[in-house]
Design a protein around this motif. Structure first.
Motif, short mmCIF file in Angstrom:
data_model
loop_
_atom_site.label_atom_id
_atom_site.label_comp_id
_atom_site.label_asym_id
_atom_site.label_seq_id
_atom_site.Cartn_x
_atom_site.Cartn_y
_atom_site.Cartn_z
N GLN A 1 0.84 -1.19 0.00
CA GLN A 1 0.00 0.00 0.00
C GLN A 1 0.88 1.25 0.00
OE1 GLN A 1 -2.51 0.19 3.39
NE2 GLN A 1 -3.63 1.98 2.69
N PRO A 2 0.65 2.19 -0.93
CA PRO A 2 1.46 3.41 -0.93
C PRO A 2 1.15 4.25 0.29
CG PRO A 2 -0.30 3.57 -2.54
CD PRO A 2 -0.33 2.17 -1.99
N LYS A 3 2.15 4.96 0.77
CA LYS A 3 1.96 5.80 1.94
C LYS A 3 1.19 7.05 1.55
CE LYS A 3 5.96 4.03 4.27
NZ LYS A 3 7.24 4.26 4.83
N ALA A 4 0.63 7.70 2.55
CA ALA A 4 -0.20 8.88 2.30
C ALA A 4 0.62 9.97 1.62
CB ALA A 4 -0.77 9.39 3.62
N ALA A 5 0.02 10.59 0.63
CA ALA A 5 0.71 11.65 -0.10
C ALA A 5 0.94 12.83 0.83
CB ALA A 5 -0.12 12.07 -1.29
N GLY A 6 2.17 13.31 0.87
CA GLY A 6 2.51 14.45 1.69
C GLY A 6 2.79 14.08 3.14
N ASP B 1 10.69 5.01 1.08
CA ASP B 1 12.02 4.61 1.49
C ASP B 1 13.08 5.12 0.52
OD1 ASP B 1 10.93 3.34 3.64
OD2 ASP B 1 10.87 1.37 2.67
N LEU B 2 12.79 5.05 -0.77
CA LEU B 2 13.74 5.55 -1.76
C LEU B 2 13.94 7.05 -1.62
CD1 LEU B 2 15.52 5.04 -4.23
CD2 LEU B 2 13.49 5.41 -5.64
N GLY B 3 12.89 7.76 -1.33
CA GLY B 3 12.99 9.21 -1.13
C GLY B 3 13.86 9.56 0.06
N VAL B 4 13.72 8.79 1.14
CA VAL B 4 14.53 9.04 2.33
C VAL B 4 16.00 8.77 2.04
CG1 VAL B 4 15.00 8.25 4.68
CG2 VAL B 4 12.65 8.58 3.94
N VAL B 5 16.28 7.68 1.33
CA VAL B 5 17.67 7.35 1.01
C VAL B 5 18.28 8.41 0.10
CG1 VAL B 5 19.11 5.68 -0.22
CG2 VAL B 5 17.37 4.88 1.37
N LEU B 6 17.55 8.84 -0.91
CA LEU B 6 18.08 9.86 -1.81
C LEU B 6 18.30 11.19 -1.09
CD1 LEU B 6 16.05 9.16 -5.06
CD2 LEU B 6 18.47 8.76 -4.66
N GLY C 1 26.64 17.13 7.76
CA GLY C 1 25.89 16.15 6.98
C GLY C 1 25.30 15.06 7.85
N VAL C 2 26.09 14.55 8.78
CA VAL C 2 25.60 13.52 9.70
C VAL C 2 24.46 14.07 10.56
CG1 VAL C 2 26.22 12.11 11.70
CG2 VAL C 2 27.74 12.20 9.72
N LEU C 3 24.59 15.29 11.02
CA LEU C 3 23.53 15.91 11.83
C LEU C 3 22.24 16.07 11.01
CD1 LEU C 3 22.72 17.22 14.52
CD2 LEU C 3 23.57 19.38 13.60
N ASN C 4 22.38 16.48 9.76
CA ASN C 4 21.18 16.63 8.90
C ASN C 4 20.51 15.29 8.67
OD1 ASN C 4 21.50 19.37 8.66
ND2 ASN C 4 22.61 19.25 6.72
N VAL C 5 21.29 14.24 8.44
CA VAL C 5 20.71 12.91 8.23
C VAL C 5 20.06 12.43 9.52
CG1 VAL C 5 21.24 10.51 7.71
CG2 VAL C 5 22.21 12.32 6.31
N TRP C 6 20.68 12.69 10.67
CA TRP C 6 20.09 12.29 11.94
C TRP C 6 18.74 12.98 12.14
CZ3 TRP C 6 19.64 8.84 15.43
CH2 TRP C 6 19.04 9.14 16.64
N ARG C 7 18.66 14.25 11.81
CA ARG C 7 17.38 14.96 11.93
C ARG C 7 16.33 14.39 10.99
NH1 ARG C 7 19.81 21.04 11.82
NH2 ARG C 7 20.62 21.06 13.95
N LEU C 8 16.78 13.88 9.85
CA LEU C 8 15.86 13.31 8.88
C LEU C 8 15.28 11.98 9.33
CD1 LEU C 8 14.65 13.36 5.97
CD2 LEU C 8 16.73 12.18 5.25
N VAL C 9 16.09 11.13 9.95
CA VAL C 9 15.65 9.77 10.24
C VAL C 9 15.28 9.53 11.70
CG1 VAL C 9 16.99 8.81 8.35
CG2 VAL C 9 18.00 8.91 10.63
#
Length: 107
Positions: free
Chosen positions: A30-35, A40-45, A87-95
């Protein structure tokens, strides 16, 4: 003729549950809610972009300062580490999980 030998309520509930399970869409497909959530691919990119861009900015600043001031690559090394840390701090905030206790202000 087409009746189930066990006409009890449990048999009906069991068959109803099975039918509902067949009709329910699978959560993995099931696709996740839009917005709402990113895929997962978006998070990795985005994580890769955050890391690379912070590192490139740090290297560029360090190289520019070293060239402008005529120094050895001291600023290049310093800003490379600072860019990597950013960069590590930005990724930590993202995940990081959304429900961390420090996110919400207290009463």
């Amino acid at each position: 003729m087409g009746k189930d030998p066990d006409d009890s309520r449990e048999s009906f509930d069991r068959r109803l549950r099975q039918a509902m399970d067949r009709q329910r869409p699978d959560r993995a497909t099931q696709p996740k809610a839009a917005g709402g959530d990113m895929s997962d691919l978006g998070v990795v990119l985005r994580a890769g972009t955050e890391m690379v861009s912070a590192l490139v900015v740090g290297v560029a600043l360090g190289w520019g300062l070293d060239r402008w001031l005529g120094t050895r690559p001291a600023f290049l090394i310093l800003f490379t580490f600072l860019g990597g840390a950013a960069g590590v701090l930005n990724v930590w905030r993202l995940v990081r999980p959304d429900d961390t206790p420090g996110d919400k202000p207290g009463p």
